[in-house]
Design a protein around this motif. Sequence first.
Motif, PDB file in Angstrom:
ATOM      1  N   THR A   3      78.161  57.085  60.318  1.00 47.04           N
ATOM      2  CA  THR A   3      78.829  58.511  60.308  1.00 47.04           C
ATOM      3  C   THR A   3      78.171  59.372  59.099  1.00 47.04           C
ATOM      4  O   THR A   3      77.496  58.802  58.261  1.00 47.04           O
ATOM      5  CB  THR A   3      80.419  58.506  60.089  1.00 47.04           C
ATOM      6  OG1 THR A   3      80.522  57.753  58.653  1.00 47.04           O
ATOM      7  CG2 THR A   3      81.071  57.664  61.284  1.00 47.04           C
ATOM      8  N   LYS A   4      78.572  60.571  59.172  1.00 43.15           N
ATOM      9  CA  LYS A   4      78.101  61.469  58.029  1.00 43.15           C
ATOM     10  C   LYS A   4      78.231  60.774  56.552  1.00 43.15           C
ATOM     11  O   LYS A   4      77.261  60.632  55.712  1.00 43.15           O
ATOM     12  CB  LYS A   4      78.537  62.836  58.055  1.00 43.15           C
ATOM     13  CG  LYS A   4      77.733  63.695  57.063  1.00 43.15           C
ATOM     14  CD  LYS A   4      78.553  65.125  57.395  1.00 43.15           C
ATOM     15  CE  LYS A   4      77.720  66.151  56.263  1.00 43.15           C
ATOM     16  NZ  LYS A   4      78.001  67.494  56.421  1.00 43.15           N
ATOM     17  N   THR A   5      79.311  60.366  56.371  1.00 43.56           N
ATOM     18  CA  THR A   5      79.891  59.687  55.065  1.00 43.56           C
ATOM     19  C   THR A   5      79.089  58.329  54.697  1.00 43.56           C
ATOM     20  O   THR A   5      78.703  58.067  53.588  1.00 43.56           O
ATOM     21  CB  THR A   5      81.131  59.508  54.669  1.00 43.56           C
ATOM     22  OG1 THR A   5      81.531  58.660  55.988  1.00 43.56           O
ATOM     23  CG2 THR A   5      81.838  61.081  54.786  1.00 43.56           C
ATOM     24  N   GLU A   6      78.541  57.583  55.884  1.00 43.37           N
ATOM     25  CA  GLU A   6      77.757  56.410  55.558  1.00 43.37           C
ATOM     26  C   GLU A   6      76.555  56.737  55.415  1.00 43.37           C
ATOM     27  O   GLU A   6      75.821  55.633  55.230  1.00 43.37           O
ATOM     28  CB  GLU A   6      78.193  55.450  56.923  1.00 43.37           C
ATOM     29  CG  GLU A   6      79.686  55.065  56.967  1.00 43.37           C
ATOM     30  CD  GLU A   6      79.913  54.283  58.336  1.00 43.37           C
ATOM     31  OE1 GLU A   6      79.305  54.173  59.046  1.00 43.37           O
ATOM     32  OE2 GLU A   6      80.909  53.753  58.309  1.00 43.37           O
ATOM     33  N   MET A   7      75.925  57.699  56.180  1.00 45.38           N
ATOM     34  CA  MET A   7      74.351  57.835  55.990  1.00 45.38           C
ATOM     35  C   MET A   7      73.946  57.871  54.346  1.00 45.38           C
ATOM     36  O   MET A   7      74.509  58.509  53.773  1.00 45.38           O
ATOM     37  CB  MET A   7      74.051  59.155  56.677  1.00 45.38           C
ATOM     38  CG  MET A   7      72.564  59.592  56.588  1.00 45.38           C
ATOM     39  SD  MET A   7      71.547  58.309  57.116  1.00 45.38           S
ATOM     40  CE  MET A   7      71.929  58.124  58.834  1.00 45.38           C
ATOM     41  N   LYS A   8      73.063  56.911  54.333  1.00 42.84           N
ATOM     42  CA  LYS A   8      72.263  56.731  52.846  1.00 42.84           C
ATOM     43  C   LYS A   8      71.090  57.660  52.611  1.00 42.84           C
ATOM     44  O   LYS A   8      70.698  57.522  51.512  1.00 42.84           O
ATOM     45  CB  LYS A   8      72.189  55.295  52.658  1.00 42.84           C
ATOM     46  CG  LYS A   8      73.488  54.505  52.549  1.00 42.84           C
ATOM     47  CD  LYS A   8      73.151  52.995  52.631  1.00 42.84           C
ATOM     48  CE  LYS A   8      74.151  51.928  52.111  1.00 42.84           C
ATOM     49  NZ  LYS A   8      75.369  52.108  53.035  1.00 42.84           N
ATOM     50  N   LEU A   9      70.706  58.323  53.674  1.00 42.86           N
ATOM     51  CA  LEU A   9      69.554  59.242  53.418  1.00 42.86           C
ATOM     52  C   LEU A   9      69.992  60.494  53.697  1.00 42.86           C
ATOM     53  O   LEU A   9      70.756  61.101  54.332  1.00 42.86           O
ATOM     54  CB  LEU A   9      68.624  58.907  54.690  1.00 42.86           C
ATOM     55  CG  LEU A   9      68.215  57.556  54.705  1.00 42.86           C
ATOM     56  CD1 LEU A   9      67.266  57.377  56.042  1.00 42.86           C
ATOM     57  CD2 LEU A   9      67.011  57.322  53.622  1.00 42.86           C
ATOM     58  N   LYS A  10      69.232  61.305  52.672  1.00 42.76           N
ATOM     59  CA  LYS A  10      69.535  62.929  52.506  1.00 42.76           C
ATOM     60  C   LYS A  10      68.280  63.438  52.641  1.00 42.76           C
ATOM     61  O   LYS A  10      67.437  63.408  51.864  1.00 42.76           O
ATOM     62  CB  LYS A  10      70.257  63.328  51.349  1.00 42.76           C
ATOM     63  CG  LYS A  10      70.252  64.993  51.288  1.00 42.76           C
ATOM     64  CD  LYS A  10      71.467  65.464  52.024  1.00 42.76           C
ATOM     65  CE  LYS A  10      71.420  66.922  51.633  1.00 42.76           C
ATOM     66  NZ  LYS A  10      71.608  67.616  52.731  1.00 42.76           N
ATOM     67  N   PRO A  11      68.230  64.020  54.071  1.00 45.76           N
ATOM     68  CA  PRO A  11      66.554  64.495  54.244  1.00 45.76           C
ATOM     69  C   PRO A  11      66.289  65.693  53.188  1.00 45.76           C
ATOM     70  O   PRO A  11      67.107  66.550  53.236  1.00 45.76           O
ATOM     71  CB  PRO A  11      66.409  64.754  55.654  1.00 45.76           C
ATOM     72  CG  PRO A  11      67.911  65.048  56.161  1.00 45.76           C
ATOM     73  CD  PRO A  11      68.817  64.228  55.171  1.00 45.76           C
TER      74      PRO A  11
END
Length: 101
Positions: A3-11
Motif C-alpha cells: 500500500t502507499k504507506t508500505e512503499m519504500k520508494l519515492k520516485p
Amino acid sequence: MPTKTEMKLKPLGDRVIVEPIEQEEKTAGGIYLADTAKEKPQRGKVLAVGTGRVTDEGKTIPLVVKEGQTIVYGKYSPTEIKIEGREYLIVRESDILAIVE
C-alpha cells in the motif's frame, strides 16, 4: 501488493513506480506458453508518482498519471529494480504510452 504507506520508494521528478502485470500463460487459442516464450509485460499498475517535471523556468508540471491506474509503457523504457524479492519498474511519464480504463 504494497500500500502507499508500505512503499519504500519515492520516485523523483517525472518518474513513476510501476508493478508489472504478468502476461497470461495461455494464448487465446488455448496454447500454454513456456517462460522463455513470454514477452516482457508492457502493462502495469502505478504504485507511486513523482512530484512532476520541472521546466527550464523552474515551474513544476504535475504528472497526468495517478496512483492505482493501469498503464501501458514502452517495451525497453523502464528501469527494473528488485526490493524484498518483488520486481518493480521505474518509468518516466514520457515513456507511458496509455492509461487503461
